[in-house]
Design a protein around this motif. Structure first.
Motif, mmCIF file in Angstrom:
data_model
loop_
_atom_site.group_PDB
_atom_site.id
_atom_site.type_symbol
_atom_site.label_atom_id
_atom_site.label_comp_id
_atom_site.label_asym_id
_atom_site.label_seq_id
_atom_site.Cartn_x
_atom_site.Cartn_y
_atom_site.Cartn_z
ATOM 1 N N SER A 56 0.815 -1.212 0.000
ATOM 2 C CA SER A 56 0.000 0.000 0.000
ATOM 3 C C SER A 56 0.848 1.261 0.000
ATOM 4 O O SER A 56 0.396 2.323 -0.448
ATOM 5 N N HIS A 57 2.074 1.162 0.481
ATOM 6 C CA HIS A 57 2.950 2.344 0.545
ATOM 7 C C HIS A 57 3.371 2.842 -0.833
ATOM 8 O O HIS A 57 3.898 3.945 -0.951
ATOM 9 N N LEU A 58 3.130 2.058 -1.879
ATOM 10 C CA LEU A 58 3.421 2.525 -3.233
ATOM 11 C C LEU A 58 2.288 3.368 -3.816
ATOM 12 O O LEU A 58 2.479 4.036 -4.828
ATOM 13 N N LEU A 59 1.137 3.349 -3.182
ATOM 14 C CA LEU A 59 -0.033 4.054 -3.703
ATOM 15 C C LEU A 59 -0.360 5.331 -2.944
ATOM 16 O O LEU A 59 -0.981 6.236 -3.500
ATOM 17 N N PHE A 60 0.046 5.408 -1.689
ATOM 18 C CA PHE A 60 -0.340 6.522 -0.842
ATOM 19 C C PHE A 60 0.910 7.160 -0.243
ATOM 20 O O PHE A 60 1.678 6.495 0.459
ATOM 21 N N SER A 61 1.083 8.450 -0.484
ATOM 22 C CA SER A 61 2.270 9.134 0.008
ATOM 23 C C SER A 61 2.332 9.132 1.528
ATOM 24 O O SER A 61 3.416 9.051 2.121
ATOM 25 N N TRP A 62 1.173 9.195 2.194
ATOM 26 C CA TRP A 62 1.155 9.214 3.663
ATOM 27 C C TRP A 62 1.594 7.870 4.245
ATOM 28 O O TRP A 62 2.176 7.832 5.338
ATOM 29 N N LEU A 63 1.359 6.786 3.539
ATOM 30 C CA LEU A 63 1.865 5.490 3.988
ATOM 31 C C LEU A 63 3.350 5.347 3.677
ATOM 32 O O LEU A 63 4.104 4.736 4.448
ATOM 33 N N ASN A 64 3.790 5.916 2.553
ATOM 34 C CA ASN A 64 5.217 5.895 2.252
ATOM 35 C C ASN A 64 5.984 6.694 3.297
ATOM 36 O O ASN A 64 7.086 6.309 3.704
ATOM 37 N N HIS A 239 14.780 -1.323 -6.860
ATOM 38 C CA HIS A 239 14.356 -0.289 -5.926
ATOM 39 C C HIS A 239 13.070 0.385 -6.413
ATOM 40 O O HIS A 239 12.985 0.811 -7.571
ATOM 41 N N GLU A 240 12.110 0.494 -5.522
ATOM 42 C CA GLU A 240 10.821 1.093 -5.851
ATOM 43 C C GLU A 240 10.866 2.609 -5.640
ATOM 44 O O GLU A 240 11.449 3.090 -4.666
ATOM 45 N N PRO A 241 10.241 3.383 -6.523
ATOM 46 C CA PRO A 241 10.235 4.843 -6.380
ATOM 47 C C PRO A 241 9.292 5.281 -5.254
ATOM 48 O O PRO A 241 8.467 4.501 -4.771
ATOM 49 N N ARG A 242 9.423 6.540 -4.887
ATOM 50 C CA ARG A 242 8.610 7.106 -3.812
ATOM 51 C C ARG A 242 7.482 7.939 -4.398
ATOM 52 O O ARG A 242 7.733 8.874 -5.165
ATOM 53 N N PRO A 243 6.225 7.641 -4.074
ATOM 54 C CA PRO A 243 5.124 8.441 -4.612
ATOM 55 C C PRO A 243 5.096 9.826 -3.979
ATOM 56 O O PRO A 243 5.366 9.984 -2.782
ATOM 57 N N THR A 244 4.760 10.819 -4.762
ATOM 58 C CA THR A 244 4.648 12.188 -4.255
ATOM 59 C C THR A 244 3.196 12.611 -4.090
ATOM 60 O O THR A 244 2.921 13.658 -3.514
ATOM 61 N N GLN A 245 2.280 11.794 -4.602
ATOM 62 C CA GLN A 245 0.851 12.065 -4.429
ATOM 63 C C GLN A 245 0.109 10.742 -4.377
ATOM 64 O O GLN A 245 0.617 9.715 -4.819
ATOM 65 N N ASP A 246 -1.071 10.763 -3.822
ATOM 66 C CA ASP A 246 -1.861 9.552 -3.675
ATOM 67 C C ASP A 246 -2.446 9.111 -5.010
ATOM 68 O O ASP A 246 -2.937 9.934 -5.795
ATOM 69 N N LEU A 247 -2.368 7.800 -5.265
ATOM 70 C CA LEU A 247 -3.007 7.179 -6.419
ATOM 71 C C LEU A 247 -2.579 7.797 -7.741
ATOM 72 O O LEU A 247 -3.377 7.932 -8.679
#
Length: 278
Positions: A56-64, A239-247
């Motif tokens: 889930s941390h790949l989809l939501f910046s707050w979880l990342n 390595h997985e990238p970091r989302p900057t916004q949700d979804l």
């Protein structure tokens, strides 16, 4: 020098395979995250279940942000050193009066990882107690080797394959991990654990984050992980990238691709296919 855990907590983890509770945020901050989660649950997104069940941390910046939080990662560093990856994350949610449960199992059974140097941070976004189906562990069982498991595919089992240990568990030895919102528990990948149904009217919400040191490898195929601290000189995981916004649509597509690959690892050798379980 320990960053977060006390020497007694470190010794408790080594001897018994778990530590709890560890405060990682205020109750108010936990409620804010719960509100974000439930706003998404009430949305019309067609992939809600998959979004909450895998990375889930790949989809939501707050979880990342949460999986990288110093309050969480400092404790993981105390256990496994400064170079750390998040291999997986998922929600474990039981609604009020919910028959859902987690059978007695070891996390390491179908993950395909090269070493049992893996720890789960289970972050409570609600109260987790005996009444609402708190996680239970059997202390000291992390010192055992891998125990044989059987697949049940029970519809009420929250695990991917409904897997359970193929030996009797002395439930009289089990300890309930009771947490307040904003607290976490840490448990070793080999500790025998599970949780009963929620017999209360209140939701139980936990977010499980799986951390590994960078020297751990995936033995069952290509895999990816999120570098959250230090450096990765082994580079055995993409390595997985970091989302900057949700979804973000690009991350939704990436999540789908990574999810399909991971399900093939988790269901390897299963009598029921990954597609049949979704």
């Amino acid at each position: 020098m320990l960053k977060s855990l006390t020497p007694d907590q470190l010794e408790h983890f080594r001897k018994y395979g778990y530590v709890a509770p560890v405060r990682v945020m205020s109750e108010r901050a936990a409620l804010e995250l719960r509100t974000r989660l439930e706003d998404f649950e009430h949305s019309d997104a067609p992939f809600r279940k998959k979004a909450l069940n895998m990375k889930s941390h790949l989809l939501f910046s707050w979880l990342n942000d949460l999986v990288r939080s110093d309050k969480v990662v400092d404790a993981i560093e105390d256990l496994y050193g400064p170079d750390l990856l998040v291999w997986a994350s998922s929600f474990f949610i039981k609604n009020g009066n919910d028959p859902a449960y987690v059978s007695w199992h070891q996390d390491s059974t179908y993950w395909g990882l090269s070493k049992p140097d893996v720890v789960t941070a289970w972050v409570a976004l609600s109260e987790s107690n005996r009444a609402n189906g708190a996680m239970q562990v059997v202390p000291g069982t992390h010192l055992l080797d891998q125990i044989p498991h059987r697949d049940t595919f029970n519809e009420n089992n929250l695990l991917t394959r409904g897997q359970e240990v193929a030996v009797d568990v002395d439930e009289s030895q089990a300890v309930s991990i009771e947490l307040e919102p904003g607290e976490m528990s840490l448990h070793h990948v080999r500790i025998v654990h599970g949780s009963p149904p929620n017999a209360s009217p209140n939701r139980r919400i936990g977010y499980a984050i799986r951390y590994i040191p960078t020297y751990v490898r995936q033995l069952e195929g290509d895999d990816s992980a999120t570098l959250v601290r230090g450096v990765d000189t082994y580079n055995t995981f993409e390595h997985e990238p970091r989302p900057t916004q949700d979804l973000d649509p690009a991350f939704v597509a990436l999540h789908q691709q990574i999810g399909e690959r991971n399900l093939n690892i988790l269901y390897k050798g299963a009598a029921q296919s990954a597609a049949g379980r979704r």
